[in-house]
Design a protein around this motif. Structure first.
Motif, short mmCIF file in Angstrom:
data_model
loop_
_atom_site.label_atom_id
_atom_site.label_comp_id
_atom_site.label_asym_id
_atom_site.label_seq_id
_atom_site.Cartn_x
_atom_site.Cartn_y
_atom_site.Cartn_z
N GLU A 172 0.85 -1.19 0.00
CA GLU A 172 0.00 0.00 0.00
C GLU A 172 0.89 1.25 0.00
OE1 GLU A 172 -3.96 1.90 0.40
OE2 GLU A 172 -3.18 0.03 -0.38
N TYR A 173 1.29 1.71 1.18
CA TYR A 173 2.28 2.80 1.32
C TYR A 173 1.88 4.07 0.57
CZ TYR A 173 4.55 -1.43 2.77
OH TYR A 173 4.80 -2.63 3.38
N PHE A 210 5.54 10.64 1.07
CA PHE A 210 6.86 10.59 1.71
C PHE A 210 7.50 11.98 1.65
CE2 PHE A 210 6.54 6.03 0.39
CZ PHE A 210 6.41 5.53 1.68
N MET A 211 7.82 12.53 2.81
CA MET A 211 8.42 13.86 2.85
C MET A 211 9.83 13.88 2.26
SD MET A 211 9.38 14.52 6.88
CE MET A 211 7.69 14.53 7.47
N MET A 217 -2.34 17.65 4.47
CA MET A 217 -1.86 16.39 3.90
C MET A 217 -1.06 15.63 4.95
SD MET A 217 -2.27 15.59 0.54
CE MET A 217 -0.72 14.83 0.06
N VAL A 218 -1.11 14.31 4.86
CA VAL A 218 -0.30 13.46 5.73
C VAL A 218 1.04 13.20 5.06
CG1 VAL A 218 -0.11 11.19 6.81
CG2 VAL A 218 -2.33 12.35 6.70
N PHE A 219 2.11 13.38 5.83
CA PHE A 219 3.47 13.12 5.34
C PHE A 219 4.19 12.21 6.32
CE2 PHE A 219 2.22 17.24 3.66
CZ PHE A 219 2.55 17.13 2.32
N THR A 220 4.94 11.27 5.77
CA THR A 220 5.75 10.38 6.60
C THR A 220 7.14 10.28 5.99
OG1 THR A 220 3.79 9.09 7.19
CG2 THR A 220 5.92 8.08 7.64
N ALA A 221 8.16 10.36 6.82
CA ALA A 221 9.52 10.09 6.35
C ALA A 221 9.64 8.58 6.14
CB ALA A 221 10.54 10.57 7.37
#
Length: 316
Positions: free
Chosen positions: A113-114, A159-160, A203-207
């Motif tokens: 997914e990711y 992805f940030m 927005m959602v951001f994840t490293a």
């Protein structure tokens, strides 16, 4: 029903390798057995003083995958598979699931997914419809097997790391981690921002590094929910631009309406080259709106990096 013997499919690059890194970081702590499935054999992957073997499988043949899962008594299969060809992706992930379900020791499966939520985005972003196909068989198996089988989709938002693309520092290439370059909204090297809509939607951001740690932690939860939603930060593009201005100076900002993006797509069919434009459309229409709680952040002990910390690290 915690995970102990874990196979990561597609873990030799991209977000998959970040997942492997996250698992290797806690391998000794939780006495994990980790293997990485790949189309071709290669050297062991190492991180944080631990390593995992890379085992070649034929994704076109579920029995090839099943043999490896059986030999290693795998209980959890994490798919991070990808392909630019939609049919290939759906086929190899389906084969992976078929193999996993034939192995008695497997009681957990995670599809590739990711992103935000492929089921919510599939209509706006045709490329993501390939990710949706796996959920019907997963839910069917869950209904049949009950508590003896669990699955979860790891939802990371964007992805940030992409906001450090083109970083000129000597180690600037490391900002992407294992991810492939993907120009998205900010081009801080050239001080430009190509913003979908008015920049006010959160927005959602994840490293990617945080995603690996979050996912490793989720494998040690006693129970999985159908969606595992995580974040490093949750903010608007305008807020990000303001942070970036403090680091790189004035930024040329272009705001795009839905009509602007539609015109830029023109008659071109969906492809990896214009994927970002379909993402822009979905953002403008509100399809990326976060409606569910961040159940991963609420359940595990991982301290993610903030957007401000990330931008400062690479652009200060």
């Amino acid at each position: 029903m915690k995970s102990q013997r874990i196979a990561v499919a597609g873990g030799t690059g991209g977000i998959g390798q970040h997942v492997v890194d996250g698992l290797l970081e806690v391998k000794e702590k939780y006495s994990l057995h980790i293997i990485v499935l790949s189309r071709s054999a290669s050297a062991d992957l190492s991180f944080a003083g631990s390593s995992a073997p890379v085992i070649a499988v034929d994704y076109s043949d579920s029995t090839s995958i099943e043999k490896v899962l059986r030999e290693n008594q795998i209980d959890t299969v994490l798919s991070t598979l990808s392909s630019h060809d939609p049919e290939t992706f759906m086929t190899i992930q389906s084969n992976l699931l078929t193999a996993a379900l034939n192995v008695p020791s497997v009681h957990r499966f995670s599809p590739s997914e990711y992103t935000h939520d492929s089921e919510a985005l599939a209509e706006s972003i045709p490329f993501l419809s390939t990710k949706v196909a796996i959920y019907e068989p997963l839910r069917k198996v869950k209904a049949e097997r009950g508590s003896s089988f669990e699955f979860t989709s790891f939802q990371t938002g964007a992805f940030m790391n992409y906001f450090a693309l083109g970083n000129p520092k000597p180690d600037g290439a490391k900002a992407l981690g294992h991810l492939a370059p993907f120009p998205f909204v900010l081009d801080l090297k050239n001080r430009k921002a190509d913003i979908p809509g008015d920049g006010q939607r959160r927005m959602v951001f994840t490293a990617a590094e945080d995603a690996g740690k979050f996912i490793a932690a989720v494998t040690q939860l006693d129970k999985w929910e159908e969606r595992s939603i995580m974040k490093s930060d949750w903010l608007t593009f305008n807020e990000i631009v303001d942070m970036a201005k403090d680091l790189v100076g004035p930024i040329d900002v272009q705001y795009n309406t839905l009509e602007d993006i539609t015109a830029r797509i023109g008659g071109s069919p969906p492809s990896m080259a214009n994927l970002y434009l379909f993402i822009y459309q979905a953002i403008i229409k509100g399809d990326y709106e976060q409606k569910r709680p961040f159940n991963v952040n609420d359940s595990v002990d991982v301290k993610p990096i903030s957007m401000k910390e990330f931008l400062t690290k690479w652009w200060a």
